[in-house]
Motif scaffolding. Structure first.
Motif, PDB file in Angstrom:
ATOM      1  N   LEU A 154       0.854  -1.186   0.000  1.00 48.86           N
ATOM      2  CA  LEU A 154       0.000   0.000   0.000  1.00 48.86           C
ATOM      3  C   LEU A 154       0.889   1.234   0.000  1.00 48.86           C
ATOM      4  N   GLU A 155       0.589   2.175  -0.901  1.00 47.40           N
ATOM      5  CA  GLU A 155       1.330   3.427  -0.951  1.00 47.40           C
ATOM      6  C   GLU A 155       0.686   4.421   0.010  1.00 47.40           C
ATOM      7  N   LEU A 205       3.057  -5.007   9.633  1.00 48.73           N
ATOM      8  CA  LEU A 205       3.214  -4.002   8.584  1.00 48.73           C
ATOM      9  C   LEU A 205       4.638  -3.465   8.633  1.00 48.73           C
ATOM     10  N   VAL A 206       5.333  -3.492   7.501  1.00 49.39           N
ATOM     11  CA  VAL A 206       6.709  -3.010   7.438  1.00 49.39           C
ATOM     12  C   VAL A 206       6.858  -2.033   6.272  1.00 49.39           C
ATOM     13  N   LEU A 245       6.064   2.969   0.787  1.00 50.00           N
ATOM     14  CA  LEU A 245       5.396   1.747   0.360  1.00 50.00           C
ATOM     15  C   LEU A 245       5.394   0.807   1.555  1.00 50.00           C
ATOM     16  N   VAL A 246       4.200   0.512   2.069  1.00 51.14           N
ATOM     17  CA  VAL A 246       4.042  -0.331   3.256  1.00 51.14           C
ATOM     18  C   VAL A 246       3.608  -1.721   2.796  1.00 51.14           C
ATOM     19  N   GLY A 247       4.218  -2.745   3.361  1.00 52.39           N
ATOM     20  CA  GLY A 247       3.885  -4.113   2.993  1.00 52.39           C
ATOM     21  C   GLY A 247       3.231  -4.861   4.140  1.00 52.39           C
ATOM     22  N   ILE A 248       2.206  -5.663   3.800  1.00 44.80           N
ATOM     23  CA  ILE A 248       1.604  -6.572   4.769  1.00 44.80           C
ATOM     24  C   ILE A 248       2.446  -7.837   4.707  1.00 44.80           C
ATOM     25  N   ALA A 249       3.110  -8.150   5.808  1.00 38.97           N
ATOM     26  CA  ALA A 249       4.121  -9.195   5.781  1.00 38.97           C
ATOM     27  C   ALA A 249       3.868 -10.255   6.838  1.00 38.97           C
ATOM     28  N   LYS A 250       4.317 -11.460   6.510  1.00 31.96           N
ATOM     29  CA  LYS A 250       4.271 -12.579   7.448  1.00 31.96           C
ATOM     30  C   LYS A 250       5.705 -13.075   7.595  1.00 31.96           C
TER      31      LYS A 250
END
Length: 153
Positions: A26-27, A106-107, A121-126
């Motif tokens: 997500l920006e 979120l990173v 730019l945020v990433g949904i991370a596992k």
């Protein structure tokens, strides 16, 4: 949509791509003070330990270090203060639901300037397990070897 040459990448979090499996991005805009903007545009940003937290229906970027601008006044910004990220309410709601699931976080993945504005730019991370990281290293080494062989012939 902006062309590729309209975007100036300031920094990329390569460690996050190694440590996490990125499922979605997500920006977001970022709320900065004047001297912070100048420091970020100079590339004086460190976000290896940074993460994003959803608090009171707002996104907050924690652990980001922006070095104080050298030509600013004495009342400079705090380098590690939490910074608010700007996103639509529905996007924040979706991120909250996703991060409440077990193992998701979120990173920040990339900082860049787009049309004069600083974006994140945020990433949904596992998180990846240790054996998954080893497999990624092994695949990268195999690919590098194959590229070397192809260049030789």
């Amino acid at each position: 949509m902006a062309k590729q040459n309209d975007i100036k990448v300031i920094g990329e979090n390569k460690r996050a791509r190694f440590d996490y499996l990125i499922e979605d991005t997500l920006e977001c805009g970022i709320e900065l003070k004047g001297s912070e903007v100048k420091s970020v545009k100079e590339g004086r940003v460190s976000f290896g330990d940074a993460y994003v937290r959803v608090k009171n229906d707002e996104l907050w970027l924690m652990g980001l270090h922006i070095t104080p601008y050298s030509h600013a006044t004495i009342e400079n910004h705090d380098p590690l203060r939490p910074r608010k990220l700007l996103a639509h309410a529905e996007e924040i709601h979706q991120l909250r639901r996703k991060t409440e699931e077990r193992g998701y976080t979120l990173v920040p993945l990339r900082f860049y300037v787009k049309r004069g504005l600083v974006k994140v730019l945020v990433g949904i991370a596992k998180g990846k397990k240790k054996h998954e990281k080893r497999e990624a290293i092994k695949e990268r080494d195999i690919k590098r070897e194959m590229d070397r062989e192809l260049r030789r012939y």
